[in-house]
Write a protein that holds these residues in place. Structure first.
Motif, PDB file in Angstrom:
ATOM      1  N   ASP A  87      -6.708   5.821   1.004  1.00 44.77           N
ATOM      2  CA  ASP A  87      -5.789   4.840   1.365  1.00 44.77           C
ATOM      3  C   ASP A  87      -6.716   3.903   1.981  1.00 44.77           C
ATOM      4  O   ASP A  87      -7.146   3.998   3.194  1.00 44.77           O
ATOM      5  CB  ASP A  87      -4.852   5.371   2.313  1.00 44.77           C
ATOM      6  CG  ASP A  87      -4.031   4.300   3.069  1.00 44.77           C
ATOM      7  OD1 ASP A  87      -3.943   3.167   2.767  1.00 44.77           O
ATOM      8  OD2 ASP A  87      -3.236   4.683   4.273  1.00 44.77           O
TER       9      ASP A  87
ATOM     10  N   VAL B  11       1.522   7.468   4.027  1.00 47.26           N
ATOM     11  CA  VAL B  11       0.788   8.432   2.852  1.00 47.26           C
ATOM     12  C   VAL B  11       1.847   9.398   2.989  1.00 47.26           C
ATOM     13  O   VAL B  11       2.171  10.154   1.775  1.00 47.26           O
ATOM     14  CB  VAL B  11      -0.653   8.943   3.295  1.00 47.26           C
ATOM     15  CG1 VAL B  11      -1.085   9.787   2.303  1.00 47.26           C
ATOM     16  CG2 VAL B  11      -1.401   7.581   3.306  1.00 47.26           C
TER      17      VAL B  11
ATOM     18  N   ALA C 107       0.867  -1.326   0.145  1.00 48.53           N
ATOM     19  CA  ALA C 107       0.080  -0.016   0.025  1.00 48.53           C
ATOM     20  C   ALA C 107       0.963   1.195   0.016  1.00 48.53           C
ATOM     21  O   ALA C 107       0.196   2.451  -0.519  1.00 48.53           O
ATOM     22  CB  ALA C 107      -1.038   0.138   1.213  1.00 48.53           C
ATOM     23  N   THR C 108       2.145   1.224   0.465  1.00 50.33           N
ATOM     24  CA  THR C 108       3.027   2.451   0.585  1.00 50.33           C
ATOM     25  C   THR C 108       3.020   2.851  -1.172  1.00 50.33           C
ATOM     26  O   THR C 108       2.721   3.963  -1.313  1.00 50.33           O
ATOM     27  CB  THR C 108       4.294   2.162   1.117  1.00 50.33           C
ATOM     28  OG1 THR C 108       4.007   1.544   2.606  1.00 50.33           O
ATOM     29  CG2 THR C 108       5.186   3.256   1.222  1.00 50.33           C
TER      30      THR C 108
ATOM     31  N   GLN D 109      -9.386   8.140   4.004  1.00 45.34           N
ATOM     32  CA  GLN D 109      -8.955   6.685   4.462  1.00 45.34           C
ATOM     33  C   GLN D 109     -10.078   5.864   4.707  1.00 45.34           C
ATOM     34  O   GLN D 109     -11.048   6.175   5.306  1.00 45.34           O
ATOM     35  CB  GLN D 109      -8.242   7.054   5.782  1.00 45.34           C
ATOM     36  CG  GLN D 109      -7.613   5.863   6.574  1.00 45.34           C
ATOM     37  CD  GLN D 109      -6.650   6.169   7.504  1.00 45.34           C
ATOM     38  OE1 GLN D 109      -5.237   5.939   7.495  1.00 45.34           O
ATOM     39  NE2 GLN D 109      -7.018   6.698   8.662  1.00 45.34           N
TER      40      GLN D 109
ATOM     41  N   ALA E 180      -5.728   2.794  -2.903  1.00 48.23           N
ATOM     42  CA  ALA E 180      -4.538   1.970  -2.529  1.00 48.23           C
ATOM     43  C   ALA E 180      -5.359   1.016  -1.520  1.00 48.23           C
ATOM     44  O   ALA E 180      -5.761   1.012  -0.754  1.00 48.23           O
ATOM     45  CB  ALA E 180      -3.605   2.872  -1.810  1.00 48.23           C
TER      46      ALA E 180
ATOM     47  N   HIS F  46      -2.347   7.421   7.630  1.00 47.15           N
ATOM     48  CA  HIS F  46      -1.270   6.520   7.867  1.00 47.15           C
ATOM     49  C   HIS F  46       0.167   6.982   7.396  1.00 47.15           C
ATOM     50  O   HIS F  46       0.075   7.969   6.372  1.00 47.15           O
ATOM     51  CB  HIS F  46      -1.487   5.296   7.221  1.00 47.15           C
ATOM     52  CG  HIS F  46      -0.533   4.040   7.618  1.00 47.15           C
ATOM     53  ND1 HIS F  46       0.774   3.768   6.948  1.00 47.15           N
ATOM     54  CD2 HIS F  46      -0.763   3.371   8.411  1.00 47.15           C
ATOM     55  CE1 HIS F  46       1.363   2.676   7.573  1.00 47.15           C
ATOM     56  NE2 HIS F  46       0.377   2.114   8.470  1.00 47.15           N
TER      57      HIS F  46
ATOM     58  N   ASN G 154      -0.130   3.884  -2.563  1.00 53.16           N
ATOM     59  CA  ASN G 154      -0.411   5.256  -2.599  1.00 53.16           C
ATOM     60  C   ASN G 154       0.306   6.170  -3.288  1.00 53.16           C
ATOM     61  O   ASN G 154      -0.139   7.352  -3.839  1.00 53.16           O
ATOM     62  CB  ASN G 154       0.030   5.616  -0.647  1.00 53.16           C
ATOM     63  CG  ASN G 154      -1.324   5.155  -0.064  1.00 53.16           C
ATOM     64  OD1 ASN G 154      -2.488   5.252  -0.235  1.00 53.16           O
ATOM     65  ND2 ASN G 154      -0.941   4.768   1.142  1.00 53.16           N
TER      66      ASN G 154
ATOM     67  N   ALA H 226      -5.717   0.359   2.565  1.00 49.70           N
ATOM     68  CA  ALA H 226      -4.681  -0.627   2.662  1.00 49.70           C
ATOM     69  C   ALA H 226      -5.304  -1.806   3.104  1.00 49.70           C
ATOM     70  O   ALA H 226      -5.214  -3.103   2.474  1.00 49.70           O
ATOM     71  CB  ALA H 226      -3.604  -0.355   3.631  1.00 49.70           C
TER      72      ALA H 226
END
Ligand SMILES: *Cc1c(COP(=O)(O)O)cnc(C)c1O
Length: 478
Positions: A263, A188, A142-143, A234, A290, A185, A146, A265
């Motif tokens: 985001d 992001v 997800a990093t 989010q 993401a 998070h 994003n 995740a």
């Protein structure tokens, strides 16, 4: 040099045997690593090998050294962080992915890898119920998802302002305002810093007790912007499991021609389950998402998906062109057009295999089961004197405060002590975090082997640890 067939088989069979034995034992062993990082560094240290060594011997040695330092992340009572448990079907697909060794840059070179990815792309959009014409980049997690979604966002909002960021970069570009919730998070912010948008140069929006963006504050803030705007929402706050009010965010963003990135995740998977889908209401009105494969979907690492409604912006922001790379037709999907990397593993195989194995129904059942387990654990722990669950357990996350009626310092110390005791006992694993200035125990129910029985056994173990810590504390005070 040809590989001797017998040697090949002996190495791979050995690895399969060890992997199977590890998985068979995982439920019975302590749900933590037995040796620390410092000890592991000693165990792995050796002089640089000058001469080589037989393959089987190396793999056998690797297993022997690593085993005591492996954390039981695939175990049934592991609630640390928010991570999945590498489902065996995904592991098998992943082994084959490595054995096949496909460099998944373009579909001409690796037809099977690119096609599995294209098929899995359609399934993901269908199961997550996002625009079917969106594009999906198969990234490491997800990093990077994003980062990819925000790169597409950056491209689109600047293009609307008459600026070509791919060609001309950010220097001299119209300033982009980034709006983001105060409980977003940390990764992001990392993505923003990599993209030149800055992690400090953002407008942070106030959040409520569950870490959800305050929609009125968001509307006021976006109205005060006058250039290109990217908003970050989010789905699934890492402590509370909270979801931002997407419908209202999208409504306010539309008026400003802003891009809304999500985001999601782990939390976006709530959309795959009839019992939790309402939590995600309005999320399909956003522009990019993401989401991880290696969390709630249980694929092995590394696996995340960058999903973008505007497929052209997605491709534009990621494509690297070179004469030696077979060119894909304008409407042909190349895996590398949608991710930052060119050479990479064929991440689509494991995703395809897991979705085919679990099916829409199996994914929905797993999400529902985990949410049920989280509620059961929260109920059991709340029944203990002086223990407070600090969030409304709507998803799979539970945050627990021990010594709830004590001073903040005592409560912090007691909570730390319970976490340490639980980890030492090894029946289950839970970590800690700070939430609204206080230490809490965090429980994330997100591993496929976790069911009600394992959840209750774990809650009992945590309750017992609390009782022991409390009686120690009383004796000390007495
Ligand atoms: C885990 C997580 C991330 C980061 O994902 P990785 O897969 O670790 O890169 C981002 N956002 C949220 C909400 C997460 O839970």
């Amino acid at each position: 040099m040809r590989q001797n067939g017998e040697e090949l088989r002996s190495i791979l069979d050995f690895a399969a045997d060890k992997a199977t034995a590890y998985r068979e034992e995982i439920a019975a062993r302590p749900q933590r690593a037995e040796r620390s990082y410092a000890e592991m560094c000693q165990d792995f240290a050796m002089p640089t090998p000058e001469k080589g060594c037989g393959g089987l011997e190396v793999i056998s040695d690797l297993v022997a050294r690593a085993a005591p330092g492996l954390n039981a992340m695939t175990g049934p009572r592991f609630f640390g962080w928010v991570i999945g448990a590498s489902h065996p079907v995904g592991v098998a697909a992943d082994w084959l992915t490595s054995a096949w060794g496909q460099n998944t840059g373009n579909h001409t070179a690796t037809p099977a890898a690119a096609a599995a990815e294209a098929a899995a792309e359609g399934w993901l959009l269908d199961i997550l119920d996002l625009p079917r014409s969106a594009s999906v980049g198969f990234v490491t997690g997800a990093t990077v998802a994003n980062m990819t979604g925000l790169a597409a966002a950056r491209s689109a909002v600047l293009r609307r302002a008459g600026w070509d960021v791919e060609a001309d970069g950010l220097i001299g570009a119209p300033p982009v305002d980034v709006l983001i919730g105060d409980d977003a998070h940390t990764t992001v912010f990392a993505a923003l810093q990599i993209l030149g948008l800055g992690h400090r140069r953002v407008r942070r929006i106030a959040t409520d007790t569950a870490g959800r963006i305050d929609a009125d504050a968001f509307a006021r803030e976006i109205d005060a912007c006058d250039g290109p705007v990217i908003a970050v929402a989010q789905a699934g706050q890492i402590n509370t499991g909270g979801f931002d009010p997407f419908a209202r965010i999208v409504e306010a963003a539309r008026g400003r021609n802003a891009w809304v990135h999500v985001d999601g995740a782990f939390g976006l998977w709530a959309r795959a389950c009839p019992e939790t889908v309402a939590l995600t209401e309005g999320v399909d009105g956003c522009d990019s998402w993401a989401v991880d494969g290696h969390k709630w979907l249980q694929t092995p690492y590394d696996c995340g998906y960058a999903i973008v409604r505007d497929a052209d912006a997605h491709r534009r922001s990621m494509t690297a062109a070179a004469s030696y790379l077979p060119g894909a037709g304008a409407d042909e999907r190349d895996p590398s057009h949608l991710t930052p990397e060119l050479s990479r593993r064929a991440r689509g195989f494991a995703t395809w295999a897991i979705i085919r194995h679990l099916g829409r129904q199996g994914i929905a059942d797993m999400v529902a089961r985990h949410c049920r387990c989280a509620r059961l654990m929260a109920e059991r722990l709340s029944a203990e004197p002086d223990v407070a669950v600090l969030n409304d357990v709507e998803l799979n996350q539970v945050i627990v405060r021990f010594g709830a009626g004590e001073t903040p310092e005592r409560g912090d110390a007691l909570t730390h002590a319970v976490i340490a005791r639980v980890q030492e006992d090894g029946v289950c694993f839970a970590g800690g975090a700070q939430w609204r200035g206080q230490w809490v125990m965090r429980l994330s129910v997100i591993s496929w082997p976790t069911d009600e029985e394992e959840a209750m056994r774990s809650a009992e173990a945590i309750a017992k640890a609390w009782q022991a810590v409390r009686s120690d504390a009383v004796q000390l005070a007495g």
